[in-house]
Design a protein around this motif. Structure first.
Motif, PDB file in Angstrom:
ATOM      1  N   PRO A   3       0.822  -1.220   0.000  1.00 25.13           N
ATOM      2  CA  PRO A   3       0.000   0.000   0.000  1.00 25.13           C
ATOM      3  C   PRO A   3       0.856   1.271   0.000  1.00 25.13           C
ATOM      4  N   LYS A   4       0.573   2.162  -0.954  1.00 24.08           N
ATOM      5  CA  LYS A   4       1.251   3.456  -1.068  1.00 24.08           C
ATOM      6  C   LYS A   4       2.772   3.299  -1.085  1.00 24.08           C
ATOM      7  N   ASN A   5       3.239   2.211  -1.693  1.00 25.36           N
ATOM      8  CA  ASN A   5       4.670   1.937  -1.731  1.00 25.36           C
ATOM      9  C   ASN A   5       4.987   1.176  -3.008  1.00 25.36           C
ATOM     10  N   ALA A   6       4.750   1.841  -4.148  1.00 24.75           N
ATOM     11  CA  ALA A   6       4.943   1.179  -5.433  1.00 24.75           C
ATOM     12  C   ALA A   6       6.395   0.793  -5.672  1.00 24.75           C
ATOM     13  N   GLY A   7       7.329   1.551  -5.088  1.00 24.16           N
ATOM     14  CA  GLY A   7       8.736   1.244  -5.262  1.00 24.16           C
ATOM     15  C   GLY A   7       9.239   0.123  -4.389  1.00 24.16           C
ATOM     16  N   LYS A   8       8.373  -0.374  -3.471  1.00 27.06           N
ATOM     17  CA  LYS A   8       8.740  -1.460  -2.556  1.00 27.06           C
ATOM     18  C   LYS A   8      10.008  -1.112  -1.769  1.00 27.06           C
ATOM     19  N   ILE A   9       9.985   0.086  -1.188  1.00 22.33           N
ATOM     20  CA  ILE A   9      11.086   0.565  -0.355  1.00 22.33           C
ATOM     21  C   ILE A   9      10.851   0.100   1.078  1.00 22.33           C
ATOM     22  N   VAL A  10      11.834  -0.580   1.652  1.00 22.97           N
ATOM     23  CA  VAL A  10      11.695  -1.154   2.993  1.00 22.97           C
ATOM     24  C   VAL A  10      12.775  -0.559   3.902  1.00 22.97           C
ATOM     25  N   PRO A  11      12.406   0.329   4.833  1.00 22.94           N
ATOM     26  CA  PRO A  11      13.397   0.872   5.779  1.00 22.94           C
ATOM     27  C   PRO A  11      13.832  -0.191   6.783  1.00 22.94           C
ATOM     28  N   LEU A  69      20.971  -5.007   8.580  1.00 21.93           N
ATOM     29  CA  LEU A  69      21.091  -5.516   7.218  1.00 21.93           C
ATOM     30  C   LEU A  69      21.666  -4.443   6.303  1.00 21.93           C
ATOM     31  N   GLN A  70      22.622  -4.843   5.463  1.00 24.74           N
ATOM     32  CA  GLN A  70      23.252  -3.909   4.530  1.00 24.74           C
ATOM     33  C   GLN A  70      22.214  -3.395   3.538  1.00 24.74           C
ATOM     34  N   PRO A  71      22.086  -2.078   3.354  1.00 22.03           N
ATOM     35  CA  PRO A  71      21.129  -1.556   2.367  1.00 22.03           C
ATOM     36  C   PRO A  71      21.431  -2.074   0.967  1.00 22.03           C
ATOM     37  N   GLY A  72      20.372  -2.245   0.199  1.00 20.07           N
ATOM     38  CA  GLY A  72      20.521  -2.734  -1.170  1.00 20.07           C
ATOM     39  C   GLY A  72      19.302  -3.515  -1.611  1.00 20.07           C
ATOM     40  N   ALA A  73      19.413  -4.155  -2.757  1.00 15.02           N
ATOM     41  CA  ALA A  73      18.315  -4.921  -3.327  1.00 15.02           C
ATOM     42  C   ALA A  73      18.345  -6.356  -2.799  1.00 15.02           C
ATOM     43  N   PRO A 107      -2.922 -29.267   4.915  1.00 15.99           N
ATOM     44  CA  PRO A 107      -2.220 -27.989   4.740  1.00 15.99           C
ATOM     45  C   PRO A 107      -1.790 -27.757   3.294  1.00 15.99           C
ATOM     46  N   TYR A 108      -1.884 -26.473   2.881  1.00 14.28           N
ATOM     47  CA  TYR A 108      -1.434 -26.030   1.564  1.00 14.28           C
ATOM     48  C   TYR A 108      -0.666 -24.723   1.738  1.00 14.28           C
ATOM     49  N   GLN A 109       0.007 -24.345   0.681  1.00 18.12           N
ATOM     50  CA  GLN A 109       0.785 -23.105   0.743  1.00 18.12           C
ATOM     51  C   GLN A 109       0.908 -22.480  -0.640  1.00 18.12           C
ATOM     52  N   ASN A 110       0.674 -21.159  -0.723  1.00 15.78           N
ATOM     53  CA  ASN A 110       0.866 -20.401  -1.948  1.00 15.78           C
ATOM     54  C   ASN A 110       1.978 -19.373  -1.755  1.00 15.78           C
ATOM     55  N   VAL A 111       2.747 -19.153  -2.799  1.00 15.50           N
ATOM     56  CA  VAL A 111       3.714 -18.050  -2.814  1.00 15.50           C
ATOM     57  C   VAL A 111       2.988 -16.821  -3.344  1.00 15.50           C
ATOM     58  N   PHE A 112       2.774 -15.826  -2.472  1.00 17.75           N
ATOM     59  CA  PHE A 112       2.024 -14.646  -2.897  1.00 17.75           C
ATOM     60  C   PHE A 112       2.935 -13.553  -3.452  1.00 17.75           C
ATOM     61  N   TYR A 113       4.238 -13.644  -3.156  1.00 13.29           N
ATOM     62  CA  TYR A 113       5.170 -12.652  -3.716  1.00 13.29           C
ATOM     63  C   TYR A 113       6.551 -13.272  -3.824  1.00 13.29           C
ATOM     64  N   ASN A 114       7.185 -13.053  -4.960  1.00 14.52           N
ATOM     65  CA  ASN A 114       8.563 -13.496  -5.179  1.00 14.52           C
ATOM     66  C   ASN A 114       9.222 -12.463  -6.081  1.00 14.52           C
ATOM     67  N   GLY A 115       9.768 -11.445  -5.462  1.00  9.94           N
ATOM     68  CA  GLY A 115      10.329 -10.343  -6.234  1.00  9.94           C
ATOM     69  C   GLY A 115      11.298  -9.511  -5.413  1.00  9.94           C
ATOM     70  N   THR A 116      11.723  -8.416  -6.006  1.00 13.43           N
ATOM     71  CA  THR A 116      12.771  -7.572  -5.415  1.00 13.43           C
ATOM     72  C   THR A 116      12.176  -6.473  -4.556  1.00 13.43           C
ATOM     73  N   ILE A 117      12.815  -6.213  -3.432  1.00 12.59           N
ATOM     74  CA  ILE A 117      12.533  -5.044  -2.610  1.00 12.59           C
ATOM     75  C   ILE A 117      13.830  -4.272  -2.420  1.00 12.59           C
ATOM     76  N   GLU A 118      13.720  -3.016  -2.054  1.00  6.59           N
ATOM     77  CA  GLU A 118      14.899  -2.182  -1.837  1.00  6.59           C
ATOM     78  C   GLU A 118      14.984  -1.833  -0.355  1.00  6.59           C
ATOM     79  N   VAL A 119      15.979  -2.375   0.319  1.00  3.02           N
ATOM     80  CA  VAL A 119      16.190  -2.095   1.735  1.00  3.02           C
ATOM     81  C   VAL A 119      17.050  -0.837   1.865  1.00  3.02           C
ATOM     82  N   VAL A 120      16.566   0.124   2.637  1.00  2.15           N
ATOM     83  CA  VAL A 120      17.280   1.383   2.843  1.00  2.15           C
ATOM     84  C   VAL A 120      17.461   1.623   4.328  1.00  2.15           C
ATOM     85  N   GLU A 121      18.371   2.516   4.664  1.00  2.00           N
ATOM     86  CA  GLU A 121      18.563   2.878   6.060  1.00  2.00           C
ATOM     87  C   GLU A 121      17.355   3.655   6.555  1.00  2.00           C
TER      88      GLU A 121
END
Length: 229
Positions: free
Chosen positions: A76-84, A153-157, A172-186
């Motif tokens: 939500p409101k984070n299209a760039g997937k920026i994770v502090p 954690l070192q900042p980066g992708a 029991p079952y399991q789905n992968v709902f996301y498998n992609g890149t995020i950007e970790v920042v300070e």
């Protein structure tokens, strides 16, 4: 003489190429259809429980998805997937049950991996359990998931892999709902200490290059003046 003239310029171009200014931020826009699917219905009456990062939610070996169950993920409101780092990040997991039976969502969890090798874990993230979270047939539901990346954690992708675990007829079952890149920042900003250092170094080199160019122009002016005399 030509080598001496071009050497500082080549050095400057190399250092500026490694500067964060030339790194294009990875930003993927979530489509309107994904947001509509993920926010169709927020599950009511579902109790949340957050357990430790190392808690196991699956039993014997990897689980497979159930037929007719589809998932989608929205930041939500984070299209760039920026994770502090060190701060909470929320995402929404949309689940659509087109199977033959009601399913019960058990938990949502995720793992962080190095982008070039998923066998290398960066961090096991929070396991968030759900109680009384049933999704009937032909119903879409949304489940909130909050995780915190380590502040050390070192900042980066990084690659984030998210899982939603559920049961159908106690199986029991399991789905992968996301498998992609995020950007970790300070936390507190998008620039790391390393980035600030590189930017400062680039500015200093630009200043030195300007002084060098000014000296070359002055020397050339003197040569031209001598020829005129």
């Amino acid at each position: 003489m030509a080598t001496r003239v071009w050497l500082p310029a080549l050095l400057l171009a190399f250092l500026l190429a490694s500067s964060p200014f030339t790194q294009v931020a990875r930003a993927q826009s979530d489509s309107d259809s994904e947001e509509d699917a993920a926010t169709a219905e927020v599950v009511e009456g579902a109790d949340l429980g957050i357990v430790g990062d190392d808690t196991q939610v699956s039993s014997d070996g990897p689980l497979s998805p159930a037929p007719g169950v589809e998932t989608v993920c929205v930041f939500p409101k984070n299209a760039g997937k920026i994770v502090p780092a060190g701060e909470e990040t929320e995402l929404l997991v949309g689940l659509q049950n087109e199977g033959e039976s009601t399913l019960n969502v058990v938990a949502v969890h995720s793992t962080l991996h190095l982008p070039y090798d998923h066998r290398m874990y960066g961090q096991n993230l929070t396991v968030q359990k759900f109680f009384n979270a049933s999704v009937p047939v032909s119903v879409q539901a949304t489940f909130p998931y909050t995780f915190v990346v380590s502040k050390f954690l070192q900042p980066g992708a990084y690659d984030l892999v998210g899982y939603i675990v559920y049961e159908i007829d106690q199986h029991p079952y399991q789905n992968v709902f996301y498998n992609g890149t995020i950007e970790v920042v300070e936390a507190g900003g998008l620039l790391s200490v390393e980035s600030v250092f590189l930017i400062t170094l680039g500015i200093a080199l630009l200043g030195l290059f300007g002084l060098w160019a000014y000296g070359q122009v002055q020397q050339l002016s003197k040569v031209i003046l001598c020829f005129r005399l």
